[in-house]
Design a protein around this motif. Sequence first.
Motif, PDB file in Angstrom:
ATOM      1  N   LYS A   1      37.379  24.178 -23.431  1.00  0.00           N
ATOM      2  CA  LYS A   1      37.906  23.446 -24.591  1.00  0.00           C
ATOM      3  C   LYS A   1      38.039  24.358 -25.806  1.00  0.00           C
ATOM      4  O   LYS A   1      39.037  24.297 -26.531  1.00  0.00           O
ATOM      5  CB  LYS A   1      36.969  22.271 -24.908  1.00  0.00           C
ATOM      6  CG  LYS A   1      37.492  21.372 -26.022  1.00  0.00           C
ATOM      7  CD  LYS A   1      36.575  20.171 -26.206  1.00  0.00           C
ATOM      8  CE  LYS A   1      37.091  19.261 -27.321  1.00  0.00           C
ATOM      9  NZ  LYS A   1      36.205  18.076 -27.518  1.00  0.00           N
ATOM     10  N   ARG A   2      37.033  25.232 -26.017  1.00  0.00           N
ATOM     11  CA  ARG A   2      37.091  26.144 -27.166  1.00  0.00           C
ATOM     12  C   ARG A   2      38.246  27.130 -27.032  1.00  0.00           C
ATOM     13  O   ARG A   2      38.937  27.426 -28.007  1.00  0.00           O
ATOM     14  CB  ARG A   2      35.771  26.892 -27.300  1.00  0.00           C
ATOM     15  CG  ARG A   2      34.622  26.017 -27.795  1.00  0.00           C
ATOM     16  CD  ARG A   2      33.417  26.876 -28.143  1.00  0.00           C
ATOM     17  NE  ARG A   2      32.299  26.103 -28.654  1.00  0.00           N
ATOM     18  CZ  ARG A   2      31.252  26.636 -29.259  1.00  0.00           C
ATOM     19  NH1 ARG A   2      31.174  27.948 -29.421  1.00  0.00           N
ATOM     20  NH2 ARG A   2      30.268  25.884 -29.697  1.00  0.00           N
TER      21      ARG A   2
ATOM     22  N   GLN B   1      40.979  26.677 -25.326  1.00  0.00           N
ATOM     23  CA  GLN B   1      42.232  25.935 -25.491  1.00  0.00           C
ATOM     24  C   GLN B   1      42.563  25.785 -26.968  1.00  0.00           C
ATOM     25  O   GLN B   1      43.730  25.813 -27.366  1.00  0.00           O
ATOM     26  CB  GLN B   1      42.118  24.564 -24.818  1.00  0.00           C
ATOM     27  CG  GLN B   1      42.165  24.647 -23.295  1.00  0.00           C
ATOM     28  CD  GLN B   1      41.894  23.315 -22.618  1.00  0.00           C
ATOM     29  OE1 GLN B   1      41.320  22.396 -23.222  1.00  0.00           O
ATOM     30  NE2 GLN B   1      42.286  23.188 -21.364  1.00  0.00           N
TER      31      GLN B   1
ATOM     32  N   SER C   1      44.348  28.846 -22.144  1.00  0.00           N
ATOM     33  CA  SER C   1      43.861  27.831 -21.211  1.00  0.00           C
ATOM     34  C   SER C   1      43.374  28.483 -19.923  1.00  0.00           C
ATOM     35  O   SER C   1      44.151  28.706 -18.994  1.00  0.00           O
ATOM     36  CB  SER C   1      44.973  26.821 -20.885  1.00  0.00           C
ATOM     37  OG  SER C   1      45.376  26.137 -22.050  1.00  0.00           O
TER      38      SER C   1
END
Length: 339
Positions: free
Chosen positions: A185-186, A188, A193
């Motif tokens: 998530k970080r 992204q 990704s």
Amino acid sequence: MHVLIVDDEPVIRRGMVKMAEMYAPSFTKIQTAENGVAALERIRACEPDLVLTDVRMPKMDGLELCRIIHEEFPQIKTVVISGYSDFEYAQKSMNYGVRHYMLKPVTKSDVHGMLDQLIKQPSRSYMPPSRYIEWIDQMEQQIWALQMEELSSLISRWREYCLSANLSLAQLKELLDDCNALLVKRFQGRNYSPSSVQAHLQADSVKEALEAFEKGLFQMAKGLQDVRSGSFKDPMEEAKGFIDSRLSEDISLDQVAAMVGLTPTYFSSLFKKVTHETFVQYRIKKRMTKAKEMLAIPYVRIVDVAAGVGYDDYPHFTKTFKKIVGVSPSEYRAGLGIK
């Protein structure tokens, strides 16, 4: 096992150290502190497994120390040792996870009996959220900066820490899965990704799960390297270029760290490791180098040289120049034959 002994009485500290030194199996490290404030400094620098503390001490007493340890380092075992008159007061420490309460004077058999009980008890399976986030922060920073050597060292420490937390395989898998998801998530959020590698979920042992997760971290770094291809700029070279082009400006370490996508703390540490200078030392050296170049131009006034390298305070510039170069700006210029 690492133990920290906290007492404001030097004689008692020395006595406790002797008793600890006589215990078998021997401790890997025995540290002391004269009060709660000093103890916290040592705990934050190098977490002990066990803290033995007196109750009444200057600056910070043992009860407050136990409260902070309970909140910030719940995996550390604590034992309170105090005089009879402090018994009711010290009983409050039991609310802070204190494992034992011992009355002074303590004997070698008292201490060794207490240590036997604590060491034979299996430690709680736990990893403090603050420490967990700290590990994630470091992983993110080192992968983003493609510092593979540092990442390898961090992974070794992470493995040891996970093993010392005594987590079950199920608990470890859950922890590693959360860690993996948070990192993805970080990244992204940084427009990268990575593939979500979850091989650790199929592991049959704690060792296999850790190895699979570690392999996934290196895959994230390799994927980032491939995405960047030949366009990747070393963050430290980029930082130095940014500083060099703005010597007349009062830029901060935080600004430069943000420019290369690193936290100020990690950037500061990495910058010093790569350049062997702090951010401030590097900028001063570069400013003085540029000042010498400008002083070699006859028609440029010294006051303008100072402003050109970021010094509005002329006396401060001349003092700094002399400290770095060895002579004042006017003496340097005279040495070049310029009046």
